[in-house]
Design a protein around this motif. Structure first.
Motif, PDB file in Angstrom:
ATOM      1  N   ILE A 212       0.814  -1.225   0.000  1.00 52.24           N
ATOM      2  CA  ILE A 212       0.000   0.000   0.000  1.00 52.24           C
ATOM      3  C   ILE A 212       0.852   1.283   0.000  1.00 52.24           C
ATOM      4  CG2 ILE A 212      -0.245   0.047   2.540  1.00 52.24           C
ATOM      5  CD1 ILE A 212      -3.153   0.696   0.139  1.00 52.24           C
ATOM      6  N   SER A 213       2.140   1.128   0.361  1.00 50.91           N
ATOM      7  CA  SER A 213       3.000   2.328   0.355  1.00 50.91           C
ATOM      8  C   SER A 213       3.152   2.889  -1.062  1.00 50.91           C
ATOM      9  CB  SER A 213       4.376   2.008   0.952  1.00 50.91           C
ATOM     10  OG  SER A 213       4.990   0.994   0.196  1.00 50.91           O
ATOM     11  N   ALA A 214       2.930   2.037  -2.082  1.00 57.31           N
ATOM     12  CA  ALA A 214       3.010   2.519  -3.467  1.00 57.31           C
ATOM     13  C   ALA A 214       1.930   3.575  -3.713  1.00 57.31           C
ATOM     14  CB  ALA A 214       2.835   1.353  -4.444  1.00 57.31           C
ATOM     15  N   MET A 215       0.751   3.308  -3.152  1.00 57.35           N
ATOM     16  CA  MET A 215      -0.344   4.254  -3.349  1.00 57.35           C
ATOM     17  C   MET A 215      -0.091   5.550  -2.586  1.00 57.35           C
ATOM     18  SD  MET A 215      -4.236   3.313  -3.336  1.00 57.35           S
ATOM     19  CE  MET A 215      -5.273   4.278  -2.367  1.00 57.35           C
ATOM     20  N   LEU A 216       0.468   5.400  -1.401  1.00 60.88           N
ATOM     21  CA  LEU A 216       0.779   6.586  -0.602  1.00 60.88           C
ATOM     22  C   LEU A 216       1.778   7.477  -1.355  1.00 60.88           C
ATOM     23  CD1 LEU A 216       0.221   7.946   2.096  1.00 60.88           C
ATOM     24  CD2 LEU A 216       2.133   6.666   3.064  1.00 60.88           C
ATOM     25  N   ARG A 217       2.757   6.826  -1.982  1.00 58.85           N
ATOM     26  CA  ARG A 217       3.770   7.579  -2.743  1.00 58.85           C
ATOM     27  C   ARG A 217       3.105   8.378  -3.873  1.00 58.85           C
ATOM     28  NH1 ARG A 217       6.816   3.226  -4.459  1.00 58.85           N
ATOM     29  NH2 ARG A 217       5.804   3.271  -6.490  1.00 58.85           N
ATOM     30  N   VAL A 218       2.145   7.732  -4.554  1.00 59.88           N
ATOM     31  CA  VAL A 218       1.452   8.401  -5.662  1.00 59.88           C
ATOM     32  C   VAL A 218       0.616   9.569  -5.131  1.00 59.88           C
ATOM     33  CG1 VAL A 218      -0.400   8.078  -7.369  1.00 59.88           C
ATOM     34  CG2 VAL A 218       1.395   6.367  -7.149  1.00 59.88           C
ATOM     35  N   ILE A 219      -0.085   9.332  -4.027  1.00 60.08           N
ATOM     36  CA  ILE A 219      -0.934  10.396  -3.472  1.00 60.08           C
ATOM     37  C   ILE A 219      -0.073  11.595  -3.062  1.00 60.08           C
ATOM     38  CG2 ILE A 219      -2.563  10.990  -1.627  1.00 60.08           C
ATOM     39  CD1 ILE A 219      -3.374   7.998  -1.572  1.00 60.08           C
ATOM     40  N   LYS A 220       1.098  11.302  -2.474  1.00 60.17           N
ATOM     41  CA  LYS A 220       2.006  12.391  -2.060  1.00 60.17           C
ATOM     42  C   LYS A 220       2.421  13.223  -3.266  1.00 60.17           C
ATOM     43  CE  LYS A 220       4.151  10.718   2.157  1.00 60.17           C
ATOM     44  NZ  LYS A 220       5.158   9.821   2.670  1.00 60.17           N
ATOM     45  N   ARG A 221       2.703  12.540  -4.356  1.00 61.49           N
ATOM     46  CA  ARG A 221       3.138  13.270  -5.566  1.00 61.49           C
ATOM     47  C   ARG A 221       1.994  14.126  -6.112  1.00 61.49           C
ATOM     48  NH1 ARG A 221       6.415   9.848  -9.860  1.00 61.49           N
ATOM     49  NH2 ARG A 221       6.560  11.934 -10.779  1.00 61.49           N
ATOM     50  N   ILE A 222       0.775  13.597  -6.075  1.00 63.75           N
ATOM     51  CA  ILE A 222      -0.378  14.381  -6.567  1.00 63.75           C
ATOM     52  C   ILE A 222      -0.586  15.591  -5.654  1.00 63.75           C
ATOM     53  CG2 ILE A 222      -2.874  14.341  -7.032  1.00 63.75           C
ATOM     54  CD1 ILE A 222      -2.591  11.345  -7.667  1.00 63.75           C
ATOM     55  N   ASP A 223      -0.404  15.361  -4.365  1.00 67.48           N
ATOM     56  CA  ASP A 223      -0.595  16.420  -3.368  1.00 67.48           C
ATOM     57  C   ASP A 223       0.339  17.607  -3.615  1.00 67.48           C
ATOM     58  OD1 ASP A 223      -1.917  17.246  -0.964  1.00 67.48           O
ATOM     59  OD2 ASP A 223      -0.051  16.892   0.129  1.00 67.48           O
TER      60      ASP A 223
END
Ligand code: SF4
Length: 440
Positions: A212-223
């Protein structure tokens, strides 16, 4: 050509319709407003329940009836599952959508059945395991304010009532750079909110060996994209909400405090029969963790009523559980048999019982939704203005949603250029509620 689109089913289907529509426009085709004026009618079908499948077939027949000269195309989940047995000139499975324009063009040009696209049989595991994500590139949603963005397709879970892993194949994650490119594109086009979506969203990255850390990484980049105002998560599985993930989410500046955690039943024995991989205590732990990090969050879920063998006691356990978890809205579905699933072979409840139970839960949910809206009275919040309307005295209102996904109605004082308010995020003070809607 003039092409008409009709979509059934979930938001991922809607996203894919938008993507295919854009492809047709790019190739110089026009969008028809009705089937009668269309050269081609495309129905993006759904097969999540027996009922959805029936409606999909009905819609295909309706297109042909309304316009006997049109070319009818069935695309998506129901089309995938038929193995060609569906009333359509062109059949396009779930992972062939990105080549549909060419197929339709050649079919119309040749007017020959030899141009039929073939349903790719994703129900064969050896094919599905090798599934790759079919990227549509950057997709423009016609809504203009909030955009769904698909980052994942397929599901590996095989819940006993669900046909989706057969219809859509195994988990396939979108390339991270493509996601970021689309997010930047959407922000540049003026979208204020991005809703991150998938078929089994929390499996993003699994096919590449990531968690799930992969999704967190993507969300951080979008943020961190300049201009992004809101990020909303689509439906998540409770067990994916780990401590690390929730802590990471709490640092995301633009994340909406709205979590849709799939439940399906609030009774452990039913969850077991459904093939769900958690129990109610584990679910509650995740909710508690979320509430520790997001004080006034919105918690919504899905529940199926009348699953095979569900006793009165089991249904009562679900009713007790929804009160304990404190949902503010439940999407309630009466169980409907889906042929081809394990649950279809289980002993079914008497007809109508699932609907009766669903009615009970829906009225509980309606009440919870109103109470949740009322809890905002007197507070300030931000609303993304989406739809403009005028009352009989000529006053201008907008409706939109708060970060918690509460529907809001906002009176616009400055009526000089009311249309320019669409897509803006404004701060309002909530004066009162009307049902589940806050007024400010
Ligand atoms: S998690 Fe279960 S219900 Fe959801 S798509 Fe996968 S199999 Fe279906």
């Amino acid at each position: 050509m003039k092409v008409y689109f009709f979509t059934l089913g979930c938001r991922v289907n809607q996203y894919e319709t938008d993507a295919v529509r854009e492809m047709f426009i790019e190739k110089g085709h026009e969008i028809a407003k009705s089937p009668e004026e269309a050269d081609v009618c495309i129905v993006n079908t759904c097969t999540v329940t027996g009922e959805a499948d029936r409606k999909s077939r009905q819609m295909l027949r309706k297109m042909a009836r309304l316009n006997p000269d049109t070319v009818v195309c069935a695309m998506g989940c129901a089309a995938e599952m038929t193995g060609g047995m569906i009333d359509a000139d062109i059949i396009c499975g779930t992972r062939d959508k990105n080549i549909l324009v060419e197929k339709v063009e050649s079919f119309v040009a040749e007017k020959s059945l030899s141009a039929l696209t073939h349903c790719s049989m994703h129900m064969r595991p050896e094919v599905s395991r090798s599934d790759v994500y079919h990227d549509f590139g950057s997709v423009l949603s016609p809504e203009g304010t909030r955009a769904f963005m698909k980052i994942e397709d397929g599901c590996n879970m095989f819940c006993t009532y669900c046909i989706i892993p057969f219809a859509r194949g195994r988990v396939a994650s979108r390339e991270e750079e493509s996601i970021i490119k689309e997010a930047v594109f959407l922000v540049e086009k003026g979208f204020k909110e991005i809703i991150i979506s998938g078929i089994h969203l929390c499996s993003y990255g699994k096919d590449r060996g990531e968690d799930i850390s992969a999704m967190l990484r993507v969300i951080k980049r979008i943020d961190s994209i300049p201009g992004i105002e809101r990020i909303r998560l689509g439906s998540m599985e409770p067990m994916s909400m780990t401590k690390e993930f929730i802590e990471g989410l709490s640092d995301i500046e633009h994340l909406c405090p709205h979590f849709h955690l799939s439940l399906q039943s609030g009774c452990d024995s039913v969850l077991k029969r459904m093939g769900r991989h958690y129990n109610t205590e584990q679910y509650l732990e995740r909710v508690k963790l979320l509430r520790e990090h997001f004080e006034s969050m919105s918690l919504t879920t899905d529940i199926i009523c009348g699953f095979p063998g569900e006793t009165d006691e089991e249904f009562n356990a679900t009713k007790d559980f929804v009160a304990r978890a404190g949902f503010n809205k439940i999407h309630v579905f009466p169980y409907s048999v889906r042929e081809g699933t394990v649950a279809a072979k289980m002993e079914q409840l008497p007809a109508g019982l699932g609907k009766e139970r669903a009615k009970e839960l829906i009225s509980w949910s309606d009440e919870a939704e109103k109470l949740f809206a009322q809890s905002f009275t007197g507070k300030k919040t931000k609303v993304l203005l989406e739809t403009m309307k005028k009352d009989k005295d000529g006053r201008i209102y907008y409706t939109g949603y708060t970060p918690e996904y509460v529907k809001a109605e906002v009176l616009i004082d400055d009526a000089a250029d009311p249309a320019s308010f669409k897509g803006r995020i404004v701060e309002i003070e909530i004066k009162y509620c009307e049902g589940n809607m806050v007024i400010g």
